[in-house]
Design an enzyme around this catalytic site. Structure first.
Site, short mmCIF file in Angstrom:
data_model
loop_
_atom_site.label_atom_id
_atom_site.label_comp_id
_atom_site.label_asym_id
_atom_site.label_seq_id
_atom_site.Cartn_x
_atom_site.Cartn_y
_atom_site.Cartn_z
N GLY A 1 1.92 2.39 10.99
CA GLY A 1 2.99 3.39 10.97
C GLY A 1 3.64 3.65 12.33
CD GLU B 1 -4.03 -2.22 7.15
OE1 GLU B 1 -2.90 -2.48 6.72
OE2 GLU B 1 -4.63 -1.17 6.88
CG HIS C 1 -6.36 2.12 4.90
ND1 HIS C 1 -5.96 3.11 5.78
CD2 HIS C 1 -5.34 1.24 4.82
CE1 HIS C 1 -4.74 2.82 6.20
NE2 HIS C 1 -4.34 1.70 5.63
CG ASN D 1 -1.81 1.16 1.34
OD1 ASN D 1 -1.88 1.96 0.40
ND2 ASN D 1 -2.51 1.30 2.46
CD1 TRP D 2 4.00 1.18 -2.46
CD2 TRP D 2 3.92 2.00 -4.54
NE1 TRP D 2 4.87 0.46 -3.22
CE2 TRP D 2 4.85 0.94 -4.51
CE3 TRP D 2 3.71 2.67 -5.75
CZ2 TRP D 2 5.57 0.54 -5.64
CZ3 TRP D 2 4.41 2.27 -6.88
CH2 TRP D 2 5.33 1.22 -6.82
CE LYS D 3 -0.53 3.51 4.51
NZ LYS D 3 -0.51 3.67 5.97
CB SER E 1 4.33 -1.71 12.34
OG SER E 1 3.97 -0.37 12.62
P1 PGA Z 1 2.32 0.50 7.73
O1 PGA Z 1 0.89 0.76 7.00
O2 PGA Z 1 2.85 -0.80 7.20
O3 PGA Z 1 3.15 1.68 7.34
O4 PGA Z 1 2.06 0.44 9.19
C1 PGA Z 1 -0.01 -0.28 6.74
C2 PGA Z 1 -1.27 0.25 6.13
O5 PGA Z 1 -1.70 1.36 6.51
O6 PGA Z 1 -1.88 -0.41 5.26
#
Ligand code: PGA
Length: 248
Positions: free
Chosen positions: A170, A164, A98, A8-10, A210
């Site tokens: 994050g 999640e 999400h 997931n590159w956001k 994470s």
């Molecule tokens: P992260 O994000 O791996 O940076 O914690 C995961 C996500 O939001 O899908």
């Protein structure tokens, strides 16, 4: 069962980033038709086309979009991406719910989004925040979120859930492996109870929050974990390629 490894590159991307990323990834990824894994990239919508061109020769590697917008009550939406547009870009998958987008949505629109996805496979995100975790409300929260998906279930919908925990995204923190396993097991059990026609093997539950090169191997080998949804660590071509190359 195959494992799913999703990136997931956001809202992180550029043309230069993609070119450099895939020149490393394509040269180092170990995947073939026998591999029991599927890799999925979720770039920002603007870069779907470039990502699709960059991965086109590799089987077992797909892409999708991070959200979709609906025109509620037939209004227009400046800056929106509709399911028709995303299908036109040949997205195989779409992330719905999400936690970074959920706050701005009402249940109604999540359900409407699900019903629009006749061609794209949905990855439906669920997870508790830190207060809910402290108050032992984790499963209560997840089950209420799962109800949104269950109430919109249609025949042949593939069920892919991403668990999640909001506090893990994050933050560098993750639940214990045993917690992840128990929660995934409860998610599968709840869905089967509510939709008895579904078999356990038809339900895919990914863990997200994470995930890094260091913890991905043990998470992927944990019972009831069918894959990972990786945010920050998926932005580093070398780190993400290593996660994808883990042997099960
Ligand atoms: P992260 O994000 O791996 O940076 O914690 C995961 C996500 O939001 O899908």
């Amino acid at each position: 069962m195959k494992k799913v490894i999703a990136a997931n590159w956001k809202n992180n991307c550029s043309k230069d980033f993609i070119n450099k990323y895939f020149s490393f990834f394509n040269a180092n990824i170990k995947i073939n038709q026998k591999s029991k894994k599927e890799i999925i990239f979720f770039p920002p919508d603007l870069y779907l086309d470039l990502v699709s061109q960059s991965i086109k020769d590799l089987s077992g590697i797909n892409y999708g979009c991070q959200n979709l917008n609906i025109n509620e009550n037939n209004t227009t939406l400046t800056g929106g991406s509709t399911s028709a547009m995303l299908e036109d870009m040949n997205c195989d998958y779409v992330i719905i719910g999400h936690s970074e987008t959920r706050e701005n949505e009402f249940n109604k629109s999540l359900k409407s989004k699900i019903l629009l996805c006749k061609k794209m496979n949905i990855i439906f995100c669920v997870g508790e925040n830190s207060l809910e975790r402290q108050n032992n409300q984790t499963l209560k929260k997840i089950f209420s979120q799962l109800d949104e998906l269950i109430e919109s279930y249609f025949d042949n919908m593939s069920i892919i859930i991403a668990y999640e925990p909001v506090w893990a995204i994050g933050s560098g923190e993750t639940p214990t492996l045993s917690n992840i396993s128990q929660t995934h097991k409860s998610i599968k059990k709840y869905i089967i109870q509510k939709l008895p026609s579904i078999k356990e093997n038809d339900i895919i539950v990914l863990y997200g929050g994470s995930v890094t090169e260091k913890n991905a191997g043990s998470i992927l080998k944990t019972d009831f974990v069918d894959g990972v949804l990786v945010g920050g660590a998926s932005l580093m071509a070398e780190e993400f390629t290593k996660i994808c190359n883990i042997e099960f």
